[in-house]
Design a protein around this motif. Structure first.
Motif, PDB file in Angstrom:
ATOM      1  N   ALA A 491       1.407  -1.041  -0.361  1.00 12.90           N
ATOM      2  CA  ALA A 491      -0.348   0.289  -0.117  1.00 12.90           C
ATOM      3  C   ALA A 491       0.960   1.147  -0.085  1.00 12.90           C
ATOM      4  O   ALA A 491       0.657   2.601  -0.553  1.00 12.90           O
ATOM      5  CB  ALA A 491      -0.979  -0.382   1.306  1.00 12.90           C
ATOM      6  N   LEU A 492       1.877   1.144   0.422  1.00 16.77           N
ATOM      7  CA  LEU A 492       3.249   2.260   0.047  1.00 16.77           C
ATOM      8  C   LEU A 492       4.062   2.097  -0.419  1.00 16.77           C
ATOM      9  O   LEU A 492       4.917   3.350  -0.560  1.00 16.77           O
ATOM     10  CB  LEU A 492       3.858   2.134   1.847  1.00 16.77           C
ATOM     11  N   GLY A 493       3.433   1.296  -1.552  1.00 16.65           N
ATOM     12  CA  GLY A 493       4.836   1.527  -2.545  1.00 16.65           C
ATOM     13  C   GLY A 493       4.108   2.559  -3.630  1.00 16.65           C
ATOM     14  O   GLY A 493       5.115   2.974  -3.740  1.00 16.65           O
ATOM     15  N   GLY A 494       3.268   2.571  -3.547  1.00 14.99           N
ATOM     16  CA  GLY A 494       3.156   4.072  -4.613  1.00 14.99           C
ATOM     17  C   GLY A 494       3.518   5.762  -3.655  1.00 14.99           C
ATOM     18  O   GLY A 494       4.503   6.742  -4.430  1.00 14.99           O
ATOM     19  N   LEU A 495       3.646   6.070  -2.810  1.00 13.94           N
ATOM     20  CA  LEU A 495       4.142   6.507  -1.553  1.00 13.94           C
ATOM     21  C   LEU A 495       5.469   6.834  -1.817  1.00 13.94           C
ATOM     22  O   LEU A 495       6.282   7.763  -2.335  1.00 13.94           O
ATOM     23  CB  LEU A 495       3.904   6.634  -0.195  1.00 13.94           C
ATOM     24  N   ALA A 496       5.800   5.511  -1.948  1.00 10.66           N
ATOM     25  CA  ALA A 496       7.718   5.457  -1.788  1.00 10.66           C
ATOM     26  C   ALA A 496       8.469   5.582  -3.755  1.00 10.66           C
ATOM     27  O   ALA A 496       9.127   6.237  -3.068  1.00 10.66           O
ATOM     28  CB  ALA A 496       7.854   3.514  -1.646  1.00 10.66           C
ATOM     29  N   ALA A 497       7.517   5.064  -3.845  1.00 11.15           N
ATOM     30  CA  ALA A 497       7.694   5.494  -5.119  1.00 11.15           C
ATOM     31  C   ALA A 497       7.410   6.877  -5.915  1.00 11.15           C
ATOM     32  O   ALA A 497       8.343   7.091  -6.775  1.00 11.15           O
ATOM     33  CB  ALA A 497       6.983   4.854  -6.613  1.00 11.15           C
ATOM     34  N   GLU A 498       6.623   8.055  -5.473  1.00 11.07           N
ATOM     35  CA  GLU A 498       6.943   8.451  -5.626  1.00 11.07           C
ATOM     36  C   GLU A 498       8.252   9.833  -4.741  1.00 11.07           C
ATOM     37  O   GLU A 498       8.615  11.452  -5.804  1.00 11.07           O
ATOM     38  CB  GLU A 498       5.087   9.678  -5.312  1.00 11.07           C
ATOM     39  N   GLU A 499       8.401   9.818  -3.632  1.00 13.54           N
ATOM     40  CA  GLU A 499       9.164   9.658  -3.117  1.00 13.54           C
ATOM     41  C   GLU A 499      10.102   9.817  -3.901  1.00 13.54           C
ATOM     42  O   GLU A 499      11.680  10.496  -4.149  1.00 13.54           O
ATOM     43  CB  GLU A 499       9.532   8.878  -1.937  1.00 13.54           C
ATOM     44  N   ILE A 500      10.941   8.648  -4.158  1.00 11.46           N
ATOM     45  CA  ILE A 500      12.246   7.989  -5.081  1.00 11.46           C
ATOM     46  C   ILE A 500      11.860   9.190  -6.163  1.00 11.46           C
ATOM     47  O   ILE A 500      13.347   9.610  -6.570  1.00 11.46           O
ATOM     48  CB  ILE A 500      12.149   6.799  -5.560  1.00 11.46           C
ATOM     49  N   VAL A 501      11.103   9.201  -7.463  1.00  8.96           N
ATOM     50  CA  VAL A 501      10.961   9.641  -8.469  1.00  8.96           C
ATOM     51  C   VAL A 501      11.211  10.941  -8.600  1.00  8.96           C
ATOM     52  O   VAL A 501      12.281  11.514  -9.209  1.00  8.96           O
ATOM     53  CB  VAL A 501       9.126   8.540  -9.252  1.00  8.96           C
ATOM     54  N   PHE A 502      10.392  11.204  -8.126  1.00 12.23           N
ATOM     55  CA  PHE A 502       9.812  12.721  -7.550  1.00 12.23           C
ATOM     56  C   PHE A 502      10.553  14.494  -6.392  1.00 12.23           C
ATOM     57  O   PHE A 502      10.591  14.696  -6.198  1.00 12.23           O
ATOM     58  CB  PHE A 502       8.611  13.444  -7.886  1.00 12.23           C
ATOM     59  N   GLY A 503      11.061  12.967  -5.586  1.00 17.56           N
ATOM     60  CA  GLY A 503      11.967  13.346  -4.070  1.00 17.56           C
ATOM     61  C   GLY A 503      10.254  14.242  -3.877  1.00 17.56           C
ATOM     62  O   GLY A 503      11.034  14.230  -2.057  1.00 17.56           O
ATOM     63  N   GLU A 504       9.865  13.975  -3.298  1.00 16.24           N
ATOM     64  CA  GLU A 504       8.352  14.315  -2.831  1.00 16.24           C
ATOM     65  C   GLU A 504       7.166  13.998  -2.603  1.00 16.24           C
ATOM     66  O   GLU A 504       7.286  13.564  -3.957  1.00 16.24           O
ATOM     67  CB  GLU A 504       8.245  15.479  -2.458  1.00 16.24           C
ATOM     68  N   ALA A 505       6.630  13.389  -2.406  1.00 18.73           N
ATOM     69  CA  ALA A 505       4.851  13.089  -2.945  1.00 18.73           C
ATOM     70  C   ALA A 505       4.059  13.544  -2.410  1.00 18.73           C
ATOM     71  O   ALA A 505       4.225  14.685  -2.071  1.00 18.73           O
ATOM     72  CB  ALA A 505       4.359  11.773  -1.404  1.00 18.73           C
ATOM     73  N   SER A 506       3.123  13.308  -3.302  1.00 18.92           N
ATOM     74  CA  SER A 506       2.065  14.141  -3.460  1.00 18.92           C
ATOM     75  C   SER A 506       0.416  13.858  -3.086  1.00 18.92           C
ATOM     76  O   SER A 506       0.904  13.465  -1.478  1.00 18.92           O
ATOM     77  CB  SER A 506       1.277  13.864  -5.212  1.00 18.92           C
ATOM     78  N   THR A 507      -0.532  14.011  -3.115  1.00 22.54           N
ATOM     79  CA  THR A 507      -1.495  13.856  -2.126  1.00 22.54           C
ATOM     80  C   THR A 507      -2.415  12.723  -2.690  1.00 22.54           C
ATOM     81  O   THR A 507      -3.364  11.815  -1.825  1.00 22.54           O
ATOM     82  CB  THR A 507      -2.937  15.023  -2.292  1.00 22.54           C
ATOM     83  N   GLY A 508      -1.949  12.520  -3.613  1.00 25.73           N
ATOM     84  CA  GLY A 508      -2.170  10.770  -3.568  1.00 25.73           C
ATOM     85  C   GLY A 508      -2.112   9.565  -2.952  1.00 25.73           C
ATOM     86  O   GLY A 508      -3.254   8.789  -3.723  1.00 25.73           O
ATOM     87  N   PRO A 509      -1.669   9.766  -2.344  1.00 25.43           N
ATOM     88  CA  PRO A 509      -1.094   8.440  -1.871  1.00 25.43           C
ATOM     89  C   PRO A 509      -2.258   8.049   0.432  1.00 25.43           C
ATOM     90  O   PRO A 509      -2.166   7.676   1.316  1.00 25.43           O
ATOM     91  CB  PRO A 509       0.016   8.498  -1.189  1.00 25.43           C
ATOM     92  N   SER A 510      -2.615   9.720  -0.099  1.00 23.15           N
ATOM     93  CA  SER A 510      -3.879   9.477   1.344  1.00 23.15           C
ATOM     94  C   SER A 510      -4.425   8.156   1.483  1.00 23.15           C
ATOM     95  O   SER A 510      -4.888   7.810   2.863  1.00 23.15           O
ATOM     96  CB  SER A 510      -4.341  11.088   0.977  1.00 23.15           C
ATOM     97  N   SER A 511      -5.500   7.610   0.598  1.00 20.02           N
ATOM     98  CA  SER A 511      -6.271   6.768   1.364  1.00 20.02           C
ATOM     99  C   SER A 511      -5.070   5.811   1.255  1.00 20.02           C
ATOM    100  O   SER A 511      -6.325   4.922   2.127  1.00 20.02           O
ATOM    101  CB  SER A 511      -6.980   6.267  -0.104  1.00 20.02           C
ATOM    102  N   ASP A 512      -4.017   5.664   1.155  1.00 15.39           N
ATOM    103  CA  ASP A 512      -3.486   4.231   0.968  1.00 15.39           C
ATOM    104  C   ASP A 512      -2.881   4.741   2.909  1.00 15.39           C
ATOM    105  O   ASP A 512      -2.461   3.474   3.056  1.00 15.39           O
ATOM    106  CB  ASP A 512      -1.798   4.383  -0.255  1.00 15.39           C
ATOM    107  N   ILE A 513      -2.693   5.766   3.193  1.00  9.88           N
ATOM    108  CA  ILE A 513      -1.832   5.729   4.327  1.00  9.88           C
ATOM    109  C   ILE A 513      -2.860   5.573   5.085  1.00  9.88           C
ATOM    110  O   ILE A 513      -2.940   4.963   6.685  1.00  9.88           O
ATOM    111  CB  ILE A 513      -1.711   7.623   4.272  1.00  9.88           C
ATOM    112  N   GLN A 514      -4.286   6.038   5.115  1.00 11.82           N
ATOM    113  CA  GLN A 514      -5.484   5.754   6.056  1.00 11.82           C
ATOM    114  C   GLN A 514      -5.212   4.108   5.713  1.00 11.82           C
ATOM    115  O   GLN A 514      -5.706   3.480   7.695  1.00 11.82           O
ATOM    116  CB  GLN A 514      -6.456   6.435   5.201  1.00 11.82           C
ATOM    117  N   GLN A 515      -5.246   3.439   5.089  1.00 14.86           N
ATOM    118  CA  GLN A 515      -5.411   1.900   4.964  1.00 14.86           C
ATOM    119  C   GLN A 515      -3.785   1.380   5.893  1.00 14.86           C
ATOM    120  O   GLN A 515      -4.587   0.559   6.491  1.00 14.86           O
ATOM    121  CB  GLN A 515      -5.428   1.294   3.964  1.00 14.86           C
TER     122      GLN A 515
END
Length: 669
Positions: A491-515
């Motif tokens: 579930a946190l793979g999307g958050l980690a991918a955004e941090e690795i590629v773009f240097g920071e995460a967007s609001t997209g992983p919000s539902s993943d973080i809640q889960q």
């Protein structure tokens, strides 16, 4: 239908007759006659103006015609008292009574005739006068009956609103119900009770009074009860629990009495009460007191089901998805003797349900029901019926004659997330972020040992999701900490991918973080999976019985334990985030390859997705066999419509199997 036509025809015939009678009574006579006083009749007779006098009945209604020199042909009516002797009066006034009109030797003469002197005339006239009013009253009565039939709320508060299905009209049988074999076996005995009661009475067995069907919405509780009535061939009364309750106290109890009175007249029969928790909730909640309408209705149900009258052959089948809030007196043996649990179907049950709903529909040969059953983990029977219907609608929209696998796979996405949001325009940056986000879910899940296999990934927006990744969940009843940790890492793979590629995460992983937060806290506080705090639960929820919902959580631990819980939750989340980051860094080239392919094709599933994940990151995509179709495949006329059948190779897992979620595993971006 025929009897209703007769009633309607008779009604309109009475209306027409009433209108005609009223017209003649109030308008016809008034246009041809003139009413005068009786004294005027005597005066005209003395002056020789009368040609003819007709005496009709004992009420002495006199009809005469004046002479030709004064209003020829004009009929005039007059009335005298019942004891008036018209002959004596005319004779005293010097009027000769003769058969010929006019005068005789200068003496006025009147032709006097009696009509219907037997006395039937007045009664007939009275009847003719009253008939319009009788017909008009009958017309009003029929209007009120029609209004009562269409809207009985104002005329029959205490009447039951149960819908009756006779034994010949109930066409649903056990063959139309699939995925609930154990429940069908339990209810098969109820059918035998209704068909052959003497078989059980000979052994001293008592017919069960009630069967309670418990299960989530859409699992087939109503369908199963109708199948019982169809198998037994008995009348079937269907009513909802909310239809008993009204704003007036005592109406619900009256409707319960009327319902069971009707059921006893049609015994043996089945009474089905849907959503019985609307009236069967626990008493004594302190809201409304003893005069509460729900409590009175429940009391009447308890009496009817197990009162002094115990010889009736009526079986009550009730359905609810909240058995925990029902009154204990309703659940005891003697009222609801059996409780049948209907859960979401397993993979075999889903396959059987799909076959039932596909029966009679033009389905292509490429449709693999086993694959669809595996891809719909957590679906209820109603969800599967909706799935088949959506696939048929998609095929019709595309002007196809048969339903192919492509429509079924797209219908799964429509049922879970909704239709595609084709009107949403994504910029190149948004598309790239979504591709890497969903690619992160896929890469992490693929390389985790205890995670479900990846089934599909897409960056097409559906519903509230910009993209989604779906997994094939196994139908298991147990789950371990390793499985939960792998799920949190995925579930946190999307958050980690955004941090690795773009240097920071967007609001997209919000539902993943809640889960992830929900899973981690449940592991610590509910399932005892914390090594530091040990196998115990923390906190409990309180419910308001009358409302039947959770309203608060009571803490039964100290502030120090609360801090330790927060630390344990934080450690689990940090561990999952570190695992996801490590996997993505190790397979960065594969992540870039997957994201670029998603930006180009938007959706990958089945064999293509598996081949891409198992391919060399440096090899170009698509491979030659996918880029250039084989000649024999291109020669087939249905090659464009028929998708390749997905081939799934689930990775072996160790330990206990993981229980899938209530729906097919989907992680949205």
């Amino acid at each position: 239908m025929y009897s209703r036509w007769i009633r309607n025809s008779f009604f309109w015939l009475l209306v027409i007759v009433a209108v005609i009678a009223i017209f003649f009574a109030f308008f016809a006579n008034g246009s041809d006659h003139q009413s005068v006083e009786f004294g005027q009749v005597i005066t005209d007779a003395e002056r020789g103006r009368i040609e003819k006098i007709e005496v009709d009945g004992r009420t002495l209604t006199v009809t005469y015609i004046r002479q030709a020199n004064e209003e020829t042909g004009k009929v005039v009516k007059a009335k005298a008292g019942p004891n008036t002797n018209i002959e004596e009066i005319l004779t005293q006034r010097g009027v000769a009574l003769s058969r010929a009109p006019g005068t005789a030797e200068g003496v006025p003469a009147v032709n006097l005739e009696y009509k219907d002197s037997s006395g039937f005339g007045p009664f007939l006239g009275l009847l003719l006068n009253i008939l319009p009013f009788l017909l008009f009253g009958l017309f009003l009565l029929l209007i009120m009956r029609q209004a009562q039939g269409s809207n009985s709320q104002a005329m029959s508060f205490g009447k039951s609103r149960a819908r009756l299905f006779t034994g010949s009209k109930v066409t649903v049988t056990f063959a139309d119900v699939a995925g609930v074999d154990e429940a069908k076996e339990e209810l098969a005995e109820v059918v035998e009770f209704l068909k052959y009661p003497e078989k059980f009475a000979a052994l001293g067995a008592r017919i069960p009074k009630g069967v309670l069907l418990v299960g989530p919405p859409g699992t087939g509780k109503t369908l199963l009860s109708r199948a019982v009535a169809g198998e037994a061939g008995v009348p079937f009364f269907s009513i909802s629990g909310s239809e008993f309750v009204e704003m007036f106290v005592g109406v619900g109890a009256s409707r319960v009495r009327d319902l069971f009175d009707q059921a006893k007249k049609n015994a043996p029969c089945i009474v089905f009460i849907d959503e019985i928790d609307a009236v069967g909730r626990q008493r004594g909640a302190g809201l409304g007191g003893s005069h509460d309408e729900r409590e009175q209705t429940l009391n009447q149900i308890l009496v009817e089901m197990d009162g002094f009258d115990t010889g009736t052959n009526v079986i009550v089948i009730a359905a609810t998805n909240r058995p925990d809030i029902l009154d204990p007196a309703l659940l005891r043996p003697g009222r609801f003797d059996r409780k049948v649990v209907l859960d979401a179907p397993d993979i075999k049950g889903r396959e059987a349900i799909l076959n039932v709903h596909m029966k009679g529909k033009p389905v292509a040969d490429d449709v693999d029901v086993a694959v669809l059953a595996k891809a719909t983990s957590g679906f209820s029977g109603a969800d599967l019926a909706n799935l088949v219907n959506e696939a048929a609608i998609l095929a019709a929209r595309r002007n196809k004659k048969i339903i192919t696998m492509k429509e079924f796979l797209e219908a799964i996405d429509r049922v879970i997330l909704g239709p595609e949001r084709k009107s949403k325009v994504m910029s190149d940056l948004e598309k790239k972020v979504t591709a890497y986000h969903e690619g992160g879910h896929v890469i992490v899940a693929h390389f985790l040992k205890h995670h479900d296999p990846v089934y599909k990934v897409t960056i097409v927006s559906r519903g509230m999701s910009g993209g989604h990744t779906r997994f094939l969940g196994e139908d298991t009843s147990y789950h371990t900490p390793s499985m939960f940790k792998d799920r949190m890492a995925s579930a946190l793979g999307g958050l980690a991918a955004e941090e690795i590629v773009f240097g920071e995460a967007s609001t997209g992983p919000s539902s993943d973080i809640q889960q992830v937060t929900r899973i981690a806290r449940s592991m610590v506080t509910r399932w005892g999976m914390s090594k530091k705090l040990g196998p115990r639960t923390f906190g409990k929820t309180e419910e308001l019985i009358f409302l039947g919902r959770e309203i608060s959580e009571t803490r039964d631990y100290s502030e120090k334990i609360a801090e330790e819980i927060d630390e344990e939750v934080r450690e689990l989340i940090d561990e999952a985030h570190a695992t996801a980051t490590k996997i993505l860094l190790e397979h960065r080239k594969l992540l870039d390859k997957l994201a670029n392919v998603l930006i180009e094709v938007e959706t990958l599933e089945g064999e293509q997705l598996v081949r891409l994940l198992n391919s060399d990151p440096d090899e170009p995509w698509p491979p030659p066999d996918l880029a250039e179709p084989k000649p024999e495949a291109a020669a087939k006329p249905t090659a464009e419509e028929t998708p390749r059948r997905p081939i799934f190779e689930p990775k072996p897992t160790t330990g206990l199997a993981w229980e899938s979620s209530n729906q097919s595993r989907t992680d949205g971006g």
